[in-house]
Write an enzyme that holds these catalytic residues in place. Structure first.
Site, PDB file in Angstrom:
ATOM      1  N   GLU A  76       0.814  -1.219   0.000  1.00  0.00           N
ATOM      2  CA  GLU A  76       0.000   0.000   0.000  1.00  0.00           C
ATOM      3  C   GLU A  76       0.852   1.277   0.000  1.00  0.00           C
ATOM      4  O   GLU A  76       0.363   2.349   0.370  1.00  0.00           O
ATOM      5  CB  GLU A  76      -0.931   0.016   1.217  1.00  0.00           C
ATOM      6  CG  GLU A  76      -1.988  -1.067   1.229  1.00  0.00           C
ATOM      7  CD  GLU A  76      -3.071  -0.880   0.175  1.00  0.00           C
ATOM      8  OE1 GLU A  76      -2.915  -0.043  -0.726  1.00  0.00           O
ATOM      9  OE2 GLU A  76      -4.073  -1.604   0.262  1.00  0.00           O
ATOM     10  N   HIS A  95      -2.903   2.266   8.637  1.00  0.00           N
ATOM     11  CA  HIS A  95      -3.957   1.546   7.904  1.00  0.00           C
ATOM     12  C   HIS A  95      -4.143   0.175   8.539  1.00  0.00           C
ATOM     13  O   HIS A  95      -3.165  -0.508   8.847  1.00  0.00           O
ATOM     14  CB  HIS A  95      -3.549   1.395   6.437  1.00  0.00           C
ATOM     15  CG  HIS A  95      -4.342   0.355   5.700  1.00  0.00           C
ATOM     16  ND1 HIS A  95      -5.712   0.437   5.570  1.00  0.00           N
ATOM     17  CD2 HIS A  95      -3.982  -0.794   5.089  1.00  0.00           C
ATOM     18  CE1 HIS A  95      -6.141  -0.625   4.890  1.00  0.00           C
ATOM     19  NE2 HIS A  95      -5.105  -1.387   4.592  1.00  0.00           N
ATOM     20  N   HIS A  97      -7.162  -3.363   9.192  1.00  0.00           N
ATOM     21  CA  HIS A  97      -8.415  -4.058   8.862  1.00  0.00           C
ATOM     22  C   HIS A  97      -9.143  -4.377  10.164  1.00  0.00           C
ATOM     23  O   HIS A  97      -9.532  -5.515  10.402  1.00  0.00           O
ATOM     24  CB  HIS A  97      -8.124  -5.352   8.111  1.00  0.00           C
ATOM     25  CG  HIS A  97      -7.353  -5.174   6.835  1.00  0.00           C
ATOM     26  ND1 HIS A  97      -6.920  -6.235   6.068  1.00  0.00           N
ATOM     27  CD2 HIS A  97      -6.934  -4.054   6.187  1.00  0.00           C
ATOM     28  CE1 HIS A  97      -6.280  -5.777   5.008  1.00  0.00           C
ATOM     29  NE2 HIS A  97      -6.264  -4.459   5.056  1.00  0.00           N
ATOM     30  N   TYR A 116     -20.432  11.496  19.962  1.00  0.00           N
ATOM     31  CA  TYR A 116     -19.665  12.734  19.719  1.00  0.00           C
ATOM     32  C   TYR A 116     -18.217  12.476  19.345  1.00  0.00           C
ATOM     33  O   TYR A 116     -17.574  13.295  18.669  1.00  0.00           O
ATOM     34  CB  TYR A 116     -19.782  13.677  20.920  1.00  0.00           C
ATOM     35  CG  TYR A 116     -18.937  13.324  22.117  1.00  0.00           C
ATOM     36  CD1 TYR A 116     -19.396  12.451  23.094  1.00  0.00           C
ATOM     37  CD2 TYR A 116     -17.679  13.890  22.275  1.00  0.00           C
ATOM     38  CE1 TYR A 116     -18.616  12.133  24.191  1.00  0.00           C
ATOM     39  CE2 TYR A 116     -16.895  13.573  23.364  1.00  0.00           C
ATOM     40  CZ  TYR A 116     -17.366  12.689  24.323  1.00  0.00           C
ATOM     41  OH  TYR A 116     -16.597  12.383  25.401  1.00  0.00           O
ATOM     42  N   HIS A 158     -12.564  -3.394   2.495  1.00  0.00           N
ATOM     43  CA  HIS A 158     -11.138  -3.463   2.805  1.00  0.00           C
ATOM     44  C   HIS A 158     -10.843  -3.170   4.286  1.00  0.00           C
ATOM     45  O   HIS A 158     -10.478  -4.073   5.015  1.00  0.00           O
ATOM     46  CB  HIS A 158     -10.398  -2.491   1.870  1.00  0.00           C
ATOM     47  CG  HIS A 158      -8.912  -2.587   1.932  1.00  0.00           C
ATOM     48  ND1 HIS A 158      -8.096  -2.306   0.863  1.00  0.00           N
ATOM     49  CD2 HIS A 158      -8.081  -2.915   2.945  1.00  0.00           C
ATOM     50  CE1 HIS A 158      -6.830  -2.484   1.218  1.00  0.00           C
ATOM     51  NE2 HIS A 158      -6.795  -2.846   2.483  1.00  0.00           N
ATOM     52  N   TYR A 211     -10.867  23.645  23.447  1.00  0.00           N
ATOM     53  CA  TYR A 211     -10.006  23.037  24.459  1.00  0.00           C
ATOM     54  C   TYR A 211      -8.558  22.905  23.983  1.00  0.00           C
ATOM     55  O   TYR A 211      -7.697  22.495  24.738  1.00  0.00           O
ATOM     56  CB  TYR A 211     -10.561  21.666  24.873  1.00  0.00           C
ATOM     57  CG  TYR A 211     -11.644  21.792  25.894  1.00  0.00           C
ATOM     58  CD1 TYR A 211     -12.969  21.860  25.513  1.00  0.00           C
ATOM     59  CD2 TYR A 211     -11.343  21.881  27.247  1.00  0.00           C
ATOM     60  CE1 TYR A 211     -13.976  22.006  26.439  1.00  0.00           C
ATOM     61  CE2 TYR A 211     -12.349  22.015  28.193  1.00  0.00           C
ATOM     62  CZ  TYR A 211     -13.655  22.074  27.789  1.00  0.00           C
ATOM     63  OH  TYR A 211     -14.652  22.209  28.716  1.00  0.00           O
TER      64      TYR A 211
HETATM   65 ZN   LIG Z   1      -5.217  -3.248   3.730  1.00  0.00          ZN
END
Ligand SMILES: [Zn+2]
Length: 218
Positions: A76, A95, A97, A116, A158, A211
């Site tokens: 990736e 990243h 899964h 929230y 994905h 804040y």
């Molecule tokens: Zn992936």
């Protein structure tokens, strides 16, 4: 190697181990990257977190080329590089899964204003990037467009991705995306959520800014 680069390499290993121990990832899925000088450091392809070492992290130069003696970068890498190139506010990219985020991504269900803390993503919802095969330029482009100035999104069929000014912060956002995905998924099982409205989410965004720690939440 500079002390800073060594520190960033260690941070990448740390994040991968935390993702595994906290259940955000299984096996060799998931990857992370961090800006380093003119280029970036990224986790290697196909190595389980327990086997990762700082030396195994892959440096890619500004053109995306790895050093000659390095392992192959994560498949990736185009997505990570595209984000770091086009989001100057992002220095760390995570990243994974994670289970509930992936369930929603596979059902093409974006996360609405169910709680929230959804606002930690930088918007009132967490959207879904359209599906493209992993590792592709098209997926990288889809994710960058879907992020659209925010810090996280789901990726159809994905998983999810989170970005931030630091790697540690990106991990915290990814954890929160997973938490909110679980909350939303849970509400769907008991009749559906009662969503916060636009004015309420606007108030939350203001409160986070007020804040001075908008990325940390309360
Ligand atoms: Zn992936």
């Amino acid at each position: 190697m500079s002390a800073t680069e060594q520190d960033l390499r260690e941070q990448l290993v740390d994040v991968m181990l935390k993702m595994a121990s906290r259940g955000l990832n299984k096996g060799t899925s998931g990857n992370c990257s961090v800006r380093c000088g003119e280029g970036m450091l990224i986790t290697p392809s196909g190595v389980v977190p327990e086997a990762l070492t700082p030396d195994a992290m892959v440096y890619l130069d500004a053109s995306g080329a790895p050093e000659s003696n390095s392992l192959a970068p994560s498949s990736e890498w185009r997505m990570h590089k595209g984000i770091l190139d086009r989001r100057p506010d992002a220095h760390g990219v995570v990243h994974c899964h994670s289970h509930h985020a992936t369930v929603l991504a596979c059902a093409h269900l974006p996360i609405p204003s169910v709680h929230y803390m959804v606002a930690v993503s930088g918007g009132p919802t967490i959207e879904i990037a359209p599906y493209h095969i992993f590792g592709s330029e098209a997926l990288a482009e889809a994710v960058i467009e879907t992020l659209d100035g925010r810090f996280a999104c789901l990726m159809a069929n994905h998983g999810q991705i989170a970005i931030a000014p630091s790697l540690a912060r990106a991990l915290a956002i990814a954890e929160q995306v997973e938490e909110q995905a679980g909350v939303y998924w849970g509400t769907l099982a008991i009749g559906g959520p009662k969503l916060l409205n636009t004015a309420q989410m606007d108030d939350i965004a203001v409160a986070f800014r007020k804040y001075g720690q908008p990325r940390r939440g309360r």
